[in-house]
Design an enzyme around this catalytic site. Sequence first.
Site, mmCIF file in Angstrom:
data_model
loop_
_atom_site.group_PDB
_atom_site.id
_atom_site.type_symbol
_atom_site.label_atom_id
_atom_site.label_comp_id
_atom_site.label_asym_id
_atom_site.label_seq_id
_atom_site.Cartn_x
_atom_site.Cartn_y
_atom_site.Cartn_z
ATOM 1 N N GLY A 72 3.088 -1.522 4.106
ATOM 2 C CA GLY A 72 2.997 0.035 3.634
ATOM 3 C C GLY A 72 3.773 0.841 3.490
ATOM 4 O O GLY A 72 4.637 0.491 2.907
ATOM 5 N N GLY A 73 4.761 1.102 4.471
ATOM 6 C CA GLY A 73 6.475 1.324 4.296
ATOM 7 C C GLY A 73 7.103 0.752 4.066
ATOM 8 O O GLY A 73 8.616 1.205 3.136
ATOM 9 N N HIS A 127 -9.371 0.869 4.717
ATOM 10 C CA HIS A 127 -8.034 1.525 5.950
ATOM 11 C C HIS A 127 -8.190 1.347 6.804
ATOM 12 O O HIS A 127 -9.741 2.510 6.914
ATOM 13 C CB HIS A 127 -7.081 1.626 4.857
ATOM 14 N N ASN A 168 0.733 -1.173 0.523
ATOM 15 C CA ASN A 168 0.238 0.007 0.265
ATOM 16 C C ASN A 168 1.222 1.062 0.199
ATOM 17 O O ASN A 168 1.370 1.478 0.649
ATOM 18 C CB ASN A 168 -0.908 -0.226 1.433
ATOM 19 N N TRP A 169 1.136 1.956 -0.852
ATOM 20 C CA TRP A 169 1.681 2.990 -1.510
ATOM 21 C C TRP A 169 1.544 4.407 -1.179
ATOM 22 O O TRP A 169 1.884 5.322 -0.949
ATOM 23 C CB TRP A 169 1.942 3.525 -2.368
ATOM 24 N N LYS A 170 -0.092 4.392 -0.438
ATOM 25 C CA LYS A 170 -1.153 5.507 0.788
ATOM 26 C C LYS A 170 -0.266 6.414 -0.438
ATOM 27 O O LYS A 170 -0.510 6.663 -1.735
ATOM 28 C CB LYS A 170 -0.053 5.932 2.029
ATOM 29 N N SER A 204 3.568 -2.638 10.136
ATOM 30 C CA SER A 204 4.920 -2.683 10.166
ATOM 31 C C SER A 204 5.632 -3.566 9.436
ATOM 32 O O SER A 204 6.625 -4.751 11.001
ATOM 33 C CB SER A 204 5.293 -2.565 11.530
ATOM 34 N N GLU A 252 -6.907 4.826 7.916
ATOM 35 C CA GLU A 252 -6.650 5.790 7.962
ATOM 36 C C GLU A 252 -7.728 6.532 7.196
ATOM 37 O O GLU A 252 -8.327 7.416 7.868
ATOM 38 C CB GLU A 252 -5.000 6.051 7.305
ATOM 39 N N GLY A 272 2.654 1.637 11.190
ATOM 40 C CA GLY A 272 3.514 2.786 10.314
ATOM 41 C C GLY A 272 4.081 3.323 11.814
ATOM 42 O O GLY A 272 4.595 3.958 12.046
ATOM 43 N N GLU A 283 -5.408 -5.872 10.155
ATOM 44 C CA GLU A 283 -4.107 -4.449 10.482
ATOM 45 C C GLU A 283 -4.727 -3.867 11.595
ATOM 46 O O GLU A 283 -5.345 -2.928 11.849
ATOM 47 C CB GLU A 283 -4.317 -3.949 9.642
HETATM 48 C C1 PEP Z 1 -0.724 -0.111 5.917
HETATM 49 O O1 PEP Z 1 -0.549 0.740 5.685
HETATM 50 O O2 PEP Z 1 -1.942 -0.643 5.570
HETATM 51 C C2 PEP Z 1 0.304 0.041 6.902
HETATM 52 C C3 PEP Z 1 0.103 -1.740 7.099
HETATM 53 O O3 PEP Z 1 1.091 -0.494 7.284
HETATM 54 P P1 PEP Z 1 2.775 -0.572 7.246
HETATM 55 O O4 PEP Z 1 3.229 -0.995 7.364
HETATM 56 O O5 PEP Z 1 3.422 0.819 7.354
HETATM 57 O O6 PEP Z 1 2.728 -0.625 9.018
#
Ligand code: PEP
Length: 252
Positions: A235-236, A96, A9-11, A214, A98, A174, A168
């Site tokens: 994500g990251g 998600h 997920n490149w957000k 993470s 967010e 994050g 999640e």
């Molecule tokens: C996400 O945005 O779905 C996520 C899991 O982010 P991260 O891996 O950065 O925690």
Amino acid sequence: MRKPVIAGNWKMYKTLSQAVDTALALKPLVANANHCDVVIAPVFTAIKTVADRLEGSNIRVAGQDCSTETEEGAHTGEVMASMLRDVGARHVIVGHSERRQFYSETDETVNKKTHAGIKSGLTVIMCVGETLDQREQGSAESVVSQQLSGGLSGLTASDLDRIIVAYEPVWAIGTGRTATPEQAQEMHAFIRRVFAERHSAAAAEALRILYGGSVKPDNIEGLMKQADIDGALVGGASLKAESFAEIVNYRR
Ligand code: PEP
């Protein structure tokens, strides 16, 4: 046997050229990854170009969200699921944390988006997960159960083939703080049980449940060893082709 899914997920990161560069750098690094489905979710404005440049590869492109609406109309700023499909997306992420947290999305909204995605022929990656407060109060399972029943309400047995659930925990997104493989496994097993009760044992057995929060190259292996973890939503660590490829190519 469930085929794992590793999704990035490149957000709201990357210009069009950065998205294309990352996608093209990723392509050879995961070209032999037949053990899993590889998915990346760039911003809306990059989907078409990235999907075109990845045509013929084993990487699928996803939208990060879609509208609840399924007919074109006066909905400024919205993008329909069918429009994502039209430009080459094959998956869409809905619910998600967010979106739930910063854009006030409810289970009802998530449910409409899930139906919209399925109606448009997309595979829906529906996210669920509790906050730290909810976990500390001991209500993690009831929160996740509620999100599952709300988000998946009204789906038919055949719709379920197009559903992937991503667990999640909000406290792990994050933050660098991952759920332990055992904590994640416990919730994944719970999700599968809930799914079996609400739908069927066969649908639950086939359901792919991803862990997100993470995920990094150095913790993917332990997570993927768990019986009910069928992949990851990243994500990251998906923003760099090399680290995402390491996750995709985890040691099996
Ligand atoms: C996400 O945005 O779905 C996520 C899991 O982010 P991260 O891996 O950065 O925690």
